[in-house]
Design a protein around this motif. Structure first.
Motif, PDB file in Angstrom:
ATOM      1  N   LYS A   1      21.709  -4.803   1.850  1.00 23.72           N
ATOM      2  CA  LYS A   1      22.535  -6.091   1.636  1.00 23.72           C
ATOM      3  C   LYS A   1      23.955  -5.613   2.607  1.00 23.72           C
ATOM      4  N   HIS A   2      24.148  -4.379   2.609  1.00 25.78           N
ATOM      5  CA  HIS A   2      25.451  -3.814   3.268  1.00 25.78           C
ATOM      6  C   HIS A   2      25.474  -4.498   4.613  1.00 25.78           C
TER       7      HIS A   2
ATOM      8  N   ASP B   1      23.389  -6.514   6.009  1.00 23.91           N
ATOM      9  CA  ASP B   1      23.376  -7.837   6.089  1.00 23.91           C
ATOM     10  C   ASP B   1      24.724  -8.645   6.293  1.00 23.91           C
ATOM     11  N   LYS B   2      25.692  -8.174   5.350  1.00 21.93           N
ATOM     12  CA  LYS B   2      26.990  -8.406   5.134  1.00 21.93           C
ATOM     13  C   LYS B   2      27.785  -8.238   6.491  1.00 21.93           C
TER      14      LYS B   2
ATOM     15  N   GLU C   1      29.592 -11.002   8.942  1.00 17.33           N
ATOM     16  CA  GLU C   1      31.155 -10.724   9.210  1.00 17.33           C
ATOM     17  C   GLU C   1      31.151 -10.750  10.807  1.00 17.33           C
TER      18      GLU C   1
END
Ligand SMILES: [Zn+2]
Ligand SMILES: [Zn+2]
Ligand SMILES: [Zn+2]
Lengths: 799, 113
Positions: free
Chosen positions: A290-291, A293-294, A298
């Motif tokens: 998830k990180h 992907d984030k 960004e």
């Protein structure tokens, strides 16, 4: 409206006037307008006026298209007007004042139209090149002077950036205004001299050479920008407009790549390299994904808001590399099994989409997926403790993995192939047992009383079973066990649905060919033929009711039916001699005679273990119909004559136990210790002992009229299973022989290797090459084929 | 006295079993028998396949036409009472007209039907 805006408005008006003039005079072709439009694209940093590709050319070759130049035709004026002395000096003075006013942001004393006219006049009188030189000098000294504040020490980084931006913005506005005044110069002199920069480009060049590429200014600016970006990456809010403007400046000055991008990418790499290593330690795999992907979202936003699009490929690549590619093994080892085990669909989808971004990502994922299935699958198959649930577990496991391939791995062909390969691998890690259990599972589903499924559901279950079946190497082992159960269903009339039976058979046929199912089909055919035989037999008895012998039977009133099975189609059953009531024996004899008369050259072997009966029983509470096995009825019939019998006596009378170990005890147990206790055992207990005695249970009661007394199945012993397997192995020899002859008959002559590979294609069970070789030798001995005289490795068919 | 007879001379009492005082009466009997060719050996000595199955050559054929192979591959008994697939013994007698098992001169007693 401030002064500058006012000025721009005026400038635009002049431009309009000028364009009308041009059209009227028609001394220049309208194509020039196109050039003008193209130039306009340089007004990049000025809001609505700007277009995206604000670029200038650095070298001397201007970007004027040659085609345009060729089309320019300048006509001579009819007469040369004479000029006052000092005209050039005087006029330049005027223009210079105006430029300085613009540069210092003070009001211009002259009317804009006048200034424009002045430029036009100077150009018309061949003062254009001097005018250009003068203008260049003026602009240059101004820009040069602007650098001073940027060289001062100790300036706040953000403030510094703002100042640079301000300076740049102001410079652009100035250049636009100056250009408006000198528009005529731009459109004549500049156009005619390809090596001369347009006024706008000149402005950019000056700014770049004297300010932007000054090493102090450049490094401080870039540092500042990188600092802001880092802050943003750390979660702070930063002035994106400022970043965008400064990066546009670099782009317009054509120093984006050298000045900024390289350093930016290095910083990015360093940041994410460290971050990747740190986060892999800190976070569990789903959180890590998830990180990542984030981060990707960004960075894409950064591209949208201020980075130049040309950075996109490398930027995203760097992140993918540092956060994903570098940790492929780590992620897979640390988290994949858990995700698969726990069916984390969303996390797996994300994992797949992230991994498909990097080289070898899906290949590695697929490999680990495969390994997971093999390991997990093996635990389902290998442990005898889990045999009871093995097939259902396998079906569920397959469903789960299929779902993941479809929903998380985008139905990737590689994955579904790998899934199949893994299943085939692990299911064959245990010889024979999975095949046996799959056959039993099918039996359970096809047996009557299995009302849990509708016809369609049953069909679906069978289809799923076929998928498992396809993986099994020893398909003949399946067939052997399947046949055993099918026989039971057919003979006891326990089959849930003829359609389902036929459907299963056709599935097997489709999968393995007619040779595989021909015996199973033969079993169904035997059942059909038996019906006809029984009808014929009944007619025979009725038709001969006058004969003394047959009349006896007719009087007994027993409804006898016989199932005639073809030896070889059916499983083999133990042959045993039991004592039967003489009428039954005679009944059998009459039938045998009748049958053999119709089919010469045959013999019949009666199978008492498979017989079953309906007995009418008279209890005190009322009559009942008992559905029992032949053995059960042989025992019960004894009690017509005796009230009480010992185990020993029953054994003497029936002879059941002698030929079939334990069978009599089980039979008695089912009659005296089961649910429907039509006999009473003395003493009462669950097991049958040597000294036990049995009595008819007159008080027997039951709700239903028809009562089925289940016989207690002997647990299938290991020896029995071994025997079934042994028969399968023997049968394999015949199948190999038949396949060899079949292939040789078709091909006539074949090399050893080709024959072996053909055999592997045709045989539905695993064999060792050495075993094949033995069979081939045997066939050569038996003259079905021979070695070629000239080539020992080649075989010829012998017709 | 009836039915389960160690003493099956007592046939006269058979008819009594339909009397109503019997506790158990057999109403229906479903029995099972297995038929096979009446041969001295189960296996054809020539092709070494069970005589109940089609011979080796016919099995090789059966993949091509999955028709009823029982009809095409019959069993053949010789006067010596030895039996083989008809296909097998027919090919055999072309070489030598003797029974492969007992060496007597081969002559066909009957074919299965
Ligand atoms: Zn044969
Ligand atoms: Zn044949
Ligand atoms: Zn013979």
């Amino acid at each position: 409206m401030n002064e500058r805006d006012n000025f721009i408005l005026k400038a635009k008006r002049i431009k309009l006037i000028e364009e009308t003039k041009l059209k009227e005079s028609s001394s220049m072709e309208v194509n020039k307008m196109d050039i003008d439009d193209r130039r306009k694209s340089n007004f990049s940093s000025l809001g609505p006026l700007s277009t995206s590709n604000g670029s200038i050319s650095r070298g001397n070759s201007s970007n004027n298209a040659k085609g345009d130049i060729r089309k320019l035709v300048i006509k001579n004026f009819k007469s040369k007007p004479s000029l006052p002395e000092n005209y050039q000096e005087h006029t330049w003075q005027k223009l210079k004042e105006a430029v300085v006013a613009i540069q210092t942001a003070t009001p211009i004393t002259y009317c804009l139209e006048e200034l424009y006219q002045a430029v036009e006049n100077m150009c018309s009188h061949k003062m254009d090149s001097q005018l250009y030189v003068n203008l260049t000098g003026l602009a240059e000294s101004h820009v040069k002077a602007n650098i001073r504040p940027f060289l001062a020490e100790r300036i706040d980084k953000l403030l510094y950036l703002k100042k640079v931006n301000e300076c740049w913005q102001f410079h652009c506005q100035q250049m636009i205004m100056i250009r408006s005044i000198f528009l005529y110069l731009d459109r004549t002199y500049v156009l005619q001299n390809p090596t001369v920069h347009s006024i706008w480009d000149l402005g950019l060049e000056l700014f770049r050479d004297h300010i932007a590429t000054n090493s102090t200014v450049q490094s401080r600016t870039v540092e500042g920008i990188l600092m802001l970006i880092e802050k943003e990456r750390n979660g702070e809010t930063v002035d994106r407009t400022l970043l965008k403007s400064l990066l546009r400046m670099f782009s317009d000055l054509q120093i984006y790549k050298e000045a900024f991008e390289n350093k930016f990418l290095i910083a990015t790499k360093q940041l994410y390299q460290a971050e990747g290593q740190r986060k892999m330690q800190e976070l569990d795999v789903p959180e890590y994904l998830k990180h990542v992907d984030k981060r990707l979202v960004e960075e894409n936003e950064r591209l949208l808001h201020y980075l130049d699009q040309c950075t996109k490929l490398q930027l995203i690549f760097t992140i993918e590399r540092q956060l994903i590619a570098e940790h492929i093994t780590g992620i897979l080892q640390k988290g994949l099994d858990q995700l698969l085990e726990e069916n984390r669909v969303a996390d797996l989808s994300l994992l797949y989409s992230l991994f498909s971004r990097v080289k070898n990502g899906t290949i590695e994922l697929c490999g680990s997926f495969n390994a997971f299935i093999k390991t997990k699958g093996k635990t389902l198959v290998i442990d005898p403790e889990k045999d009871k649930t093995m097939v259902q577990d396998l079906l569920d496991f397959k469903d789960k993995m299929d779902y993941i391939v479809c929903n998380c791995f985008e139905r990737n062909e590689k994955f579904s192939h790998s899934l199949r390969e893994a299943f085939e691998y692990f299911i064959n890690q245990r010889t024979n047992k999975p095949a046996e259990l799959i056959a039993k599972y099918v039996d359970m589903k096809l047996r009557a009383g299995n009302k849990e499924a509708t016809e369609e559901e049953l069909e679906q279950i069978l289809d799923k079973i076929m998928v498992l079946f396809r993986f099994i190497h020893g398909k003949d082992v399946f067939e052997a066990f399947y046949k055993k159960d099918l026989a039971k269903r057919l003979l006891v009339g326990k089959s849930a649905s003829v359609d389902a039976e036929k459907s299963m058979l056709s599935k097997l046929k489709q999968e393995c060919g007619g040779g595989f199912t021909s015996k199973l089909e033969g079993m169904f055919k035997d059942m059909e033929l038996s019906k006809d035989i029984n009808i014929a037999f009944r007619q025979y008895i009725e038709g001969n009711a006058n004969s003394k012998e047959l009349a006896q039977f007719y009087a007994i009133g027993i409804d006898m039916t016989v199932n005639i099975l073809t030896m070889g189609y059916w499983p083999t059953y133990p042959v045993m001699e039991v004592n039967m009531p003489p009428q039954l024996v005679e009944y059998q004899n009459v039938f045998t005679k009748f049958y053999l008369a119709k089919h010469s050259g045959r013999k019949l072997q009666w199978q008492p273990t498979l017989g079953h009966c309906v007995l009418k029983a008279r209890f005190d509470q009322g009559p009942k119909d008992l559905q029992v096995s032949l053995f059960q009825s042989l025992v019960l019939l004894l009690f017509n004559d005796c009230n009480e019998m010992s185990l020993e006596e029953i054994l003497q009378a029936t002879n059941i136990e002698v030929s079939f170990d334990g069978e009599l005890r089980r039979t008695l147990q089912s009659l005296a210790c089961g649910k429907a206790r039509v006999l009473t055992k003395i003493p009462k207990s669950r097991e049958v002992e040597d000294k036990d005695k049995f009595k008819f249970n007159n008080e027997f009661t039951a709700k239903l009229f028809r009562i089925k007394i289940n016989s207690i199945q002997m647990k299938e012993t290991n020896e029995e299973q071994k025997a079934t397997e042994e028969r399968v192995y023997q049968d394999r020899q015949y199948q190999i022989d038949a396949a060899v002859v079949r292939i040789m008959k078709m091909r006539k002559t074949l090399s050893h290797n080709l024959l072996i590979s053909e055999l592997y294609k045709q045989l539905s069970f695993p064999v060792k090459p050495a075993d094949l070789k033995k069979r081939i030798e045997s066939l050569i001995d038996r003259d079905y084929m021979e070695r070629d005289k000239d080539n020992q490795n080649q075989y010829n068919y012998v017709a | 006295m009836h039915f389960l007879g160690m003493d099956d001379e007592d046939k006269s009492s058979d008819n009594e079993q339909s009397k109503p005082d019997k506790m158990f009466t057999l109403k229906r009997w479903n029995s099972v028998a297995m038929w096979s060719w009446d041969c001295s050996t189960d296996t054809c000595a020539i092709c070494r396949v069970q005589v109940m199955d089609a011979c080796l050559r016919c099995q090789a054929e059966s993949k091509k036409d999955a028709t009823n192979k029982d009809v095409t591959c019959v069993v053949c008994w010789g006067e010596c009472n030895h039996s083989f697939h008809h296909c097998c013994i027919s090919l055999w007698v072309k070489q030598s007209n003797r029974c492969p098992l007992c060496q007597q001169e081969w002559s066909i007693q009957r074919l299965s039907s």
